[in-house]
Write a protein that holds these residues in place. Structure first.
Motif, short mmCIF file in Angstrom:
data_model
loop_
_atom_site.label_atom_id
_atom_site.label_comp_id
_atom_site.label_asym_id
_atom_site.label_seq_id
_atom_site.Cartn_x
_atom_site.Cartn_y
_atom_site.Cartn_z
N HIS A 283 0.84 -1.20 0.00
CA HIS A 283 0.00 0.00 0.00
C HIS A 283 0.88 1.26 0.00
O HIS A 283 0.66 2.20 -0.77
CB HIS A 283 -0.92 -0.03 1.22
N LEU A 284 1.91 1.24 0.85
CA LEU A 284 2.84 2.37 0.88
C LEU A 284 3.48 2.57 -0.50
O LEU A 284 3.55 3.70 -1.00
CB LEU A 284 3.93 2.13 1.94
N PHE A 285 3.95 1.48 -1.11
CA PHE A 285 4.63 1.61 -2.41
C PHE A 285 3.68 2.20 -3.46
O PHE A 285 4.09 2.97 -4.33
CB PHE A 285 5.17 0.25 -2.88
N ARG A 286 2.38 1.84 -3.39
CA ARG A 286 1.42 2.43 -4.34
C ARG A 286 1.36 3.95 -4.13
O ARG A 286 1.32 4.72 -5.09
CB ARG A 286 0.02 1.83 -4.15
N MET A 287 1.35 4.37 -2.87
CA MET A 287 1.30 5.81 -2.57
C MET A 287 2.56 6.52 -3.06
O MET A 287 2.51 7.65 -3.55
CB MET A 287 1.13 6.05 -1.07
N LEU A 288 3.71 5.84 -2.94
CA LEU A 288 4.97 6.45 -3.39
C LEU A 288 5.02 6.50 -4.92
O LEU A 288 5.37 7.51 -5.51
CB LEU A 288 6.17 5.65 -2.86
N LYS A 289 4.64 5.40 -5.54
CA LYS A 289 4.76 5.31 -7.01
C LYS A 289 3.83 6.32 -7.68
O LYS A 289 4.17 6.92 -8.71
CB LYS A 289 4.44 3.89 -7.48
N SER A 290 2.65 6.51 -7.09
CA SER A 290 1.68 7.45 -7.69
C SER A 290 2.13 8.91 -7.50
O SER A 290 1.57 9.81 -8.12
CB SER A 290 0.31 7.26 -7.03
N GLY A 291 3.09 9.12 -6.59
CA GLY A 291 3.53 10.49 -6.32
C GLY A 291 2.69 11.18 -5.25
O GLY A 291 2.96 12.33 -4.89
N ALA A 292 1.67 10.49 -4.72
CA ALA A 292 0.82 11.09 -3.68
C ALA A 292 1.64 11.37 -2.42
O ALA A 292 1.40 12.33 -1.70
CB ALA A 292 -0.35 10.17 -3.36
N VAL A 293 2.61 10.49 -2.15
CA VAL A 293 3.50 10.68 -0.99
C VAL A 293 4.94 10.69 -1.49
O VAL A 293 5.36 9.78 -2.23
CB VAL A 293 3.31 9.55 0.05
N LYS A 294 5.68 11.74 -1.13
CA LYS A 294 7.11 11.80 -1.46
C LYS A 294 7.89 11.77 -0.15
O LYS A 294 7.47 12.36 0.84
CB LYS A 294 7.42 13.09 -2.23
N ILE A 295 9.04 11.11 -0.18
CA ILE A 295 9.84 10.97 1.04
C ILE A 295 10.88 12.07 1.09
O ILE A 295 11.68 12.21 0.15
CB ILE A 295 10.51 9.58 1.10
N LYS A 296 10.88 12.83 2.17
CA LYS A 296 11.93 13.84 2.34
C LYS A 296 12.97 13.28 3.31
O LYS A 296 12.67 13.03 4.48
CB LYS A 296 11.34 15.13 2.91
N ILE A 297 14.19 13.10 2.78
CA ILE A 297 15.30 12.71 3.67
C ILE A 297 15.92 14.02 4.15
O ILE A 297 16.62 14.71 3.41
CB ILE A 297 16.33 11.83 2.93
N GLY A 298 15.61 14.37 5.38
CA GLY A 298 16.05 15.67 5.91
C GLY A 298 17.50 15.64 6.38
O GLY A 298 18.19 16.66 6.33
N GLN A 299 17.96 14.49 6.84
CA GLN A 299 19.32 14.36 7.39
C GLN A 299 19.91 13.02 7.00
O GLN A 299 19.24 12.00 7.03
CB GLN A 299 19.35 14.43 8.92
N THR A 300 21.21 13.05 6.67
CA THR A 300 21.96 11.82 6.41
C THR A 300 23.24 11.88 7.25
O THR A 300 23.93 12.89 7.26
CB THR A 300 22.35 11.73 4.91
N TYR A 301 23.52 10.81 7.99
CA TYR A 301 24.74 10.73 8.82
C TYR A 301 25.47 9.44 8.45
O TYR A 301 24.85 8.47 8.00
CB TYR A 301 24.39 10.63 10.31
N ASP A 302 26.78 9.43 8.70
CA ASP A 302 27.48 8.14 8.66
C ASP A 302 26.96 7.33 9.83
O ASP A 302 26.73 7.87 10.93
CB ASP A 302 29.00 8.35 8.82
N LEU A 303 26.84 6.02 9.62
CA LEU A 303 26.33 5.16 10.71
C LEU A 303 27.18 5.30 11.98
O LEU A 303 26.65 5.30 13.09
CB LEU A 303 26.29 3.69 10.23
N LYS A 304 28.50 5.45 11.77
CA LYS A 304 29.35 5.54 12.98
C LYS A 304 29.05 6.81 13.80
O LYS A 304 29.38 6.88 14.97
CB LYS A 304 30.82 5.41 12.62
N ASP A 305 28.38 7.79 13.18
CA ASP A 305 28.00 9.02 13.89
C ASP A 305 26.55 8.98 14.39
O ASP A 305 25.91 10.03 14.55
CB ASP A 305 28.18 10.24 12.97
N ALA A 306 26.07 7.77 14.67
CA ALA A 306 24.67 7.63 15.11
C ALA A 306 24.36 8.47 16.34
O ALA A 306 23.24 8.97 16.50
CB ALA A 306 24.36 6.16 15.38
N ALA A 307 25.37 8.65 17.22
CA ALA A 307 25.13 9.44 18.44
C ALA A 307 24.69 10.86 18.08
O ALA A 307 23.82 11.44 18.74
CB ALA A 307 26.39 9.48 19.30
#
Ligand SMILES: NC(=O)c1ccc[n+]([C@@H]2O[C@H](COP(=O)([O-])OP(=O)(O)OC[C@H]3O[C@@H](n4cnc5c(N)ncnc54)[C@H](OP(=O)(O)O)[C@@H]3O)[C@@H](O)[C@H]2O)c1
Length: 326
Positions: A283-307
């Motif tokens: 169901h989620l993938f249908r919402m993404l594929k249709s463009g109704a829901v777009k994912i905003k990746i606001g932050q990206t960290y290296d895994l080692k910087d999880a803290a």
């Protein structure tokens, strides 16, 4: 094989997150070995770190979500092979690592159009919105929803999903930037929770009636406002505790005042096996594929910087989804 991972040896502040080398076992007959390409950060990771949620034992590799490529499969695994791109969420811990062994029942095969980073940013939060808006209650055109933390990972997906269905989502967010972001993502109104009285604004925006539904993931700090914002016979769904657990409630008194329904929603009670998880993901993938829901990746960290990711999330500095890269 050996891999690097973020482990905790005790509960505590972000400083208990340690970057260490671990052993990753060979997969058992019903398991697969996955090399992670992206790890999803979820606010629940802070609960496992600080002890609100219990880990199975110490030392523990925390994390409930990720995406990657299958390296090896156990002999009873059907439908998956080495080289397949998959994502996983909620079935088990241990995703804050370069690789992990996972039950085949956790895996969601990734379609070609969905990249690994987006998948790791979308799966847990998107499937959460899917079950909140379909299984907890089937939201309908014209319904009014109060949704706290509307500029967060779950919140931005919820804002878009509600708009796509035709429901009127009123969000809360703590800064003007977050207010603008949630509005741009489909929220009909957003209350600045640092400046405005949430319950008063809700009354104003609903002609004194209150909203049909409250989805509260903030818990402690917004709980009174949630109780005061629901309409008669409306539903209050408590599904998180970003500010601490919602306080104990005198059900006799509060129930008499609000005449509303209460529900504590936990993913494990809705997305509890391979079938429910895959149905939700489809169901989620249908919402993404249709463009109704777009994912905003606001932050990206290296895994080692999880803290640092944990500090920023708990400091309310993040917006949208956060991913950690191994
Ligand atoms: N039950 C489930 O099945 C389920 C599944 C997934 C997630 N959740 C819950 O949903 C919520 C959102 O998860 P997420 O990963 O997308 O996180 P998030 O919304 O990106 O981050 C949490 C947000 O909560 C708000 N908040 C209010 N008071 C806070 C405080 N004292 N400390 C920290 N944050 C505070 C902040 O937004 P403002 O600054 O704008 O207020 C913050 O950005 C979490 O509570 C999580 O546990 C529940």
């Amino acid at each position: 094989m050996r891999a690097n991972a973020i482990r905790i040896h005790k509960n505590g502040p972000p400083s208990v997150l340690k970057w260490e080398e671990i052993d990753v076992a060979n997969p058992k007959p019903d398991q697969v070995l996955v090399r992670h390409t992206a790890v999803g950060f979820n606010f629940a990771d802070t609960y496992f770190r600080n002890g609100l949620y219990k880990v199975a034992g110490f030392p523990a590799v925390i994390g409930i979500e990720g995406a990657g490529v299958i390296e090896a499969v156990g002999k009873r695994v059907k439908g998956f092979k080495p080289g397949d791109r998959v994502a996983f969420s909620g079935g088990g811990a241990g995703t804050y690592a370069e690789a992990s062994v996972r039950g085949a029942d956790e895996l969601i095969k990734l379609p070609g159009w969905l990249d690994d980073k987006t998948a790791a940013a979308a799966l847990t939060k998107g499937c959460t919105v899917q079950y909140l808006f379909n299984e907890v209650h089937k939201i309908k055109r014209g319904e009014t929803i109060l949704f706290h933390a509307a500029a967060g990972g779950v919140g931005l997906i919820a804002s878009q999903w509600a708009k796509a269905v035709g429901a009127r989502l009123i969000g809360t967010a703590s800064t003007p930037e977050k207010v603008r972001l949630a509005k741009r993502n489909g929220a009909a109104h957003v209350i600045n929770s640092s400046k405005q009285d949430i319950a008063k604004e809700i009354k104003r925006l609903t002609n004194g009636q209150g909203v049909d539904l409250v989805y509260d993931s903030v818990g402690h700090d917004h709980w009174d406002a949630s109780l005061a914002s629901v309409r008669k016979y409306g539903l209050i769904c408590l599904f998180g505790s970003a500010s601490g657990k919602a306080p104990p409630m005198d059900f006799w008194e509060v129930g008499a005042k609000t005449a509303s329904y209460f529900l504590r929603a936990k993913a494990a009670n809705y997305l509890y096996d391979a079938e429910t998880r895959r149905k939700s993901a489809r169901h989620l993938f249908r919402m993404l594929k249709s463009g109704a829901v777009k994912i905003k990746i606001g932050q990206t960290y290296d895994l080692k910087d999880a803290a640092k990711a944990h500090r920023d999330a708990e400091g309310r500095k993040t917006t949208g989804s956060t991913i950690l890269l191994p």
